[in-house]
Motif scaffolding. Structure first.
Motif, PDB file in Angstrom:
ATOM      1  N   THR A 157       0.812  -1.226   0.000  1.00 39.98           N
ATOM      2  CA  THR A 157       0.000   0.000   0.000  1.00 39.98           C
ATOM      3  C   THR A 157       0.844   1.274   0.000  1.00 39.98           C
ATOM      4  O   THR A 157       0.310   2.368  -0.159  1.00 39.98           O
ATOM      5  CB  THR A 157      -0.911   0.020   1.242  1.00 39.98           C
ATOM      6  OG1 THR A 157      -0.089  -0.063   2.418  1.00 39.98           O
ATOM      7  CG2 THR A 157      -1.877  -1.155   1.235  1.00 39.98           C
ATOM      8  N   ASN A 537      -4.270  -5.481  -4.405  1.00 42.38           N
ATOM      9  CA  ASN A 537      -4.573  -4.598  -3.268  1.00 42.38           C
ATOM     10  C   ASN A 537      -6.074  -4.328  -3.156  1.00 42.38           C
ATOM     11  O   ASN A 537      -6.613  -4.202  -2.045  1.00 42.38           O
ATOM     12  CB  ASN A 537      -3.822  -3.273  -3.408  1.00 42.38           C
ATOM     13  CG  ASN A 537      -2.320  -3.457  -3.279  1.00 42.38           C
ATOM     14  OD1 ASN A 537      -1.854  -4.430  -2.705  1.00 42.38           O
ATOM     15  ND2 ASN A 537      -1.563  -2.524  -3.838  1.00 42.38           N
ATOM     16  N   GLU A 538      -6.744  -4.253  -4.288  1.00 45.61           N
ATOM     17  CA  GLU A 538      -8.188  -4.039  -4.278  1.00 45.61           C
ATOM     18  C   GLU A 538      -8.904  -5.228  -3.637  1.00 45.61           C
ATOM     19  O   GLU A 538      -9.837  -5.058  -2.843  1.00 45.61           O
ATOM     20  CB  GLU A 538      -8.693  -3.833  -5.710  1.00 45.61           C
ATOM     21  CG  GLU A 538     -10.176  -3.510  -5.797  1.00 45.61           C
ATOM     22  CD  GLU A 538     -10.637  -3.325  -7.229  1.00 45.61           C
ATOM     23  OE1 GLU A 538     -11.867  -3.274  -7.444  1.00 45.61           O
ATOM     24  OE2 GLU A 538      -9.779  -3.234  -8.130  1.00 45.61           O
ATOM     25  N   ALA A 541      -8.328  -5.002   0.051  1.00 43.82           N
ATOM     26  CA  ALA A 541      -9.175  -3.969   0.653  1.00 43.82           C
ATOM     27  C   ALA A 541     -10.609  -4.450   0.808  1.00 43.82           C
ATOM     28  O   ALA A 541     -11.308  -4.054   1.748  1.00 43.82           O
ATOM     29  CB  ALA A 541      -9.126  -2.704  -0.206  1.00 43.82           C
ATOM     30  N   GLN A 542     -11.066  -5.314  -0.103  1.00 43.56           N
ATOM     31  CA  GLN A 542     -12.419  -5.869  -0.026  1.00 43.56           C
ATOM     32  C   GLN A 542     -12.510  -7.057   0.914  1.00 43.56           C
ATOM     33  O   GLN A 542     -13.564  -7.674   1.035  1.00 43.56           O
ATOM     34  CB  GLN A 542     -12.883  -6.277  -1.430  1.00 43.56           C
ATOM     35  CG  GLN A 542     -13.058  -5.102  -2.381  1.00 43.56           C
ATOM     36  CD  GLN A 542     -13.299  -5.545  -3.820  1.00 43.56           C
ATOM     37  OE1 GLN A 542     -13.198  -6.730  -4.153  1.00 43.56           O
ATOM     38  NE2 GLN A 542     -13.625  -4.584  -4.677  1.00 43.56           N
ATOM     39  N   GLN A 543     -11.359  -7.381   1.568  1.00 44.55           N
ATOM     40  CA  GLN A 543     -11.278  -8.480   2.548  1.00 44.55           C
ATOM     41  C   GLN A 543     -11.718  -9.811   1.942  1.00 44.55           C
ATOM     42  O   GLN A 543     -12.446 -10.595   2.557  1.00 44.55           O
ATOM     43  CB  GLN A 543     -12.097  -8.161   3.791  1.00 44.55           C
ATOM     44  CG  GLN A 543     -11.550  -6.966   4.573  1.00 44.55           C
ATOM     45  CD  GLN A 543     -12.245  -6.780   5.899  1.00 44.55           C
ATOM     46  OE1 GLN A 543     -13.448  -6.969   5.991  1.00 44.55           O
ATOM     47  NE2 GLN A 543     -11.502  -6.418   6.929  1.00 44.55           N
ATOM     48  N   LYS A 616      -4.714 -11.349   4.698  1.00 45.41           N
ATOM     49  CA  LYS A 616      -3.484 -11.420   3.899  1.00 45.41           C
ATOM     50  C   LYS A 616      -2.421 -12.366   4.459  1.00 45.41           C
ATOM     51  O   LYS A 616      -1.241 -12.186   4.240  1.00 45.41           O
ATOM     52  CB  LYS A 616      -2.883 -10.032   3.706  1.00 45.41           C
ATOM     53  CG  LYS A 616      -2.498  -9.752   2.256  1.00 45.41           C
ATOM     54  CD  LYS A 616      -1.885  -8.393   2.109  1.00 45.41           C
ATOM     55  CE  LYS A 616      -0.435  -8.391   2.438  1.00 45.41           C
ATOM     56  NZ  LYS A 616       0.247  -7.139   2.133  1.00 45.41           N
TER      57      LYS A 616
END
Length: 642
Positions: A157, A537-538, A541-543, A616
């Protein structure tokens, strides 16, 4: 009387308040300056000279790279240049307590770190023992050039730009008679984070040799193997563990012969040996020569991995399109030779690898070619052994690759030492010619595969998937082999049973060729996301639970696992779940971010499947896997995400 008692009580109360206030002030001051007080006490108990340590010891810092990428590691080295006859005390974990003497340990501590940077504990060198006049027992000290490493992990990030860190360095210089005033230094350093497509160059390599050697020693104590759920690990910190690993690497070399990359060569060698089966000595010599060719290639490959910076895996050869196209051309020439079409004079090196000649140079060349053909594939056990070897010293690296080559060469030695196994192969006549012609067509299919995958590398534009139409050319040659087998069998077969068997075999080959062409050019039933760091990364971010499939167009094992495991109904339904992000990392062409990701997950070879939980964490990683293993890994990822 009462007034006197009252005034006396008020006086006592005032004294109590004064003393209590003073006590609070002293206590607060002591708590806030505990390090300073401890340092003062240490100074009183240490045999201190008034000369400052920084007049004796020079301290500087250097980085391991000129710049860094997101989701990578950069190392800061703190270098103490300690002059002869002086030393600095060891760090807290190595220092020895001495009666009536307080020694100031060497300390390196990060006190300001940007968001997204994780700093590992400082890595100190091994301290030495030293006898000093002011101590009644040996001390643990650092002398000469002393390097302390601070490894920093950069999160994906982190945005490109200049980042600054601040560290505090504490140390005390001494000689054999006395110690000097302790020194505390605040150092500010900065480094640049750049996009993945911008090159990062290693610098100060001599300084960081010690870190990488120690890192290899720490991370390489256990080597884990996983074959379709059969998991085990070897502890290579002991000599017997290294021997077992070498034998496991050899087993992987044996299994390479049964991968799609090598299978076309085996019938050629069997036919070559069958012509000399009556001469046992000649047969053994040819087998030994071919085995030597296999071994020479793997030793050369190990040498390249050990000595060439950035070359870490065998299949990297196939990321260079010139290599794959050249190999495809050589196989095509050999295929034409199988049909007896050398009516015109070709360059001498072509005749050296022509398997029809049964010459020593021909067998040696065939051995090298066989080993080259194996490199797009990774056999069970071989990938983990080769990845471990790439982190070791050159002798260990070359030896491990030598064992892989020895294992691969073993079946050819067995065949040459047992002529009875190949005597039944027809040596002359129409049947012998038919076998050569059919194998020649299959070799043309192999040639089309290598040329096509090379062109695919040239034309690919990551993250878009590479072109796959060349598979129809590959399958056309396979279908031609099946058709020719049917046609010639009907013409020359003398027995009905033989005719039925080989005609049926030819029809099956034709059918499988059309099925294979359709499946290998189809994008498949899974809606894969083509990897980029931003898309990864998207998903983070959306887990989501992330499934990373590392593949390449030239990797036949990847194709086999994709169609045999990933494209099964069980996995298709699983990956359709809304909480799962299936991401494909295709490293066919120039895909630096994909190769960097492969390196980050701790692997050098493909195929590879990695499953992340929504926070992650890696919950599964394997190069040979089953559908049930993937289902179980997703279940664990879901449990870890709760």
């Amino acid at each position: 009387m009462k007034d006197k008692k009252t005034s006396k009580g008020q006086l006592l109360m005032k004294k109590f308040l004064v003393y209590f206030t003073l006590w609070l002030f002293i206590g607060s001051w002591a708590l806030n300056t505990s390090e300073a007080i401890a340092a003062e006490i240490n100074d009183l108990l240490s045999p201190v000279s008034k000369e400052s340590a920084d007049e004796i010891v020079k301290v500087r810092t250097v980085w391991s790279q000129d710049r860094a990428h997101p989701e990578s590691q950069v190392i800061l080295a703190v270098i103490f240049d300690v002059p002869k006859d002086f030393h600095i005390n060891a760090d807290q974990s190595q220092i020895i307590t001495v009666k009536d003497l307080v020694l100031i340990p060497t300390k390196v501590q990060m006190i300001k770190v940007p968001e997204g940077i994780t700093v590992e504990s400082p890595r100190f060198p091994q301290a030495d023992q030293l006898k000093a006049e002011y101590a009644d027992q040996p001390l643990m000290v650092f002398s000469g050039r002393t390097v302390i490493y601070l490894a920093m992990k950069i999160d994906e990030t982190v945005k490109p730009g200049q980042l600054s860190v601040k560290l505090q360095i504490n140390y005390q210089a001494c000689d054999k008679k006395t110690c000097y005033m302790p020194k505390k230094t605040i150092v500010k350093e900065s480094f640049e984070v750049v996009e993945l497509n911008q090159k990062s160059v290693e610098i100060n390599k001599e300084i960081f040799k010690g870190y990488y050697a120690a890192q290899a020693d720490v991370t390489a104590k256990k080597v884990a193997f996983d074959l379709f759920g059969l998991t085990f690990s070897l502890n290579v910190s002991f000599w017997w563990g290294k021997i077992l690993l070498m034998l496991t690497a050899a087993m992987g070399g044996v299994m390479l012969n049964f991968t799609p990359c090598v299978l076309p060569i085996i019938p050629i060698k069997i036919m070559s040996l069958s012509t000399t089966a009556e001469d046992r000595k000649r047969c053994i010599i040819l087998g030994l020569t071919m085995s030597f060719g296999v071994l020479v290639f793997w030793l050369a490959l190990g040498t390249m991995v050990a000595l060439i910076s950035g070359f870490t895996a065998a299949n990297q050869l196939f990321q260079y399109p010139v290599v794959t196209i050249l190999i495809g051309g050589i196989i095509a020439v050999m295929a034409v030779g199988m049909w007896g079409q050398f009516s015109f004079r070709l360059p001498d090196f072509i005749y050296m690898i022509n398997p029809n000649q049964n010459s020593l140079m021909g067998s040696f060349g065939l051995g090298i070619l066989t080993a080259i053909l194996s490199t797009p594939c990774t056999a069970p056990f071989m990938g983990a052994a080769a990845a471990w070897a790439a982190t070791q010293n050159p002798v260990t690296t070359i030896t491990t690759f030598g064992f892989i080559g020895s294992g691969m060469a073993l079946p050819y030695l067995i065949l040459s030492a047992s002529p009875g196994l190949v005597k039944k192969m027809p040596k002359t006549g129409p049947a012998s010619e038919l076998i050569k012609q059919v194998m020649g067509l299959f070799m043309l299919a192999a040639a089309a595969y290598f040329v096509g995958s090379g062109l695919s590398v040239l034309l690919s534009k990551p993250p878009d998937p590479p072109e796959t139409l060349y598979w129809w050319v590959v399958m056309a040659f396979c279908a031609a082999a099946g058709g020719w087998l049917v046609y010639r069998t009907v013409r020359i077969a003398a027995r009905r049973r033989q005719t039925v068997f080989f005609v049926a075999l030819g029809i099956i080959v034709i059918a499988l060729s059309f099925i294979g062409g359709s499946r290998l050019t189809d994008r498949g039933p899974i809606n894969w996301i083509n990897y980029t760091p931003e898309r990864f990364n998207e998903a983070v971010a959306q887990q989501k639970i992330i499934v990373l499939d590392f593949t390449a167009e030239w990797c036949l094992n990847c194709k086999a696992l994709e169609h045999g495991v990933l494209n099964t109904r069980k996995i298709i339904n699983l990956f359709a779940s809304s909480d799962i992000a299936p991401i494909k990392v295709d490293i066919t062409g120039n895909n630096p971010s994909g190769k960097e990701k492969l390196k980050q997950v701790g692997s050098l070879t493909i195929p590879l499947l990695v499953v992340y939980s929504s926070d992650k964490r890696i919950v599964f990683k394997s190069d040979f896997y089953t559908a049930d293993q993937i289902v179980d890994a997703v279940r664990k990822a879901r449990e870890a995400s709760r």
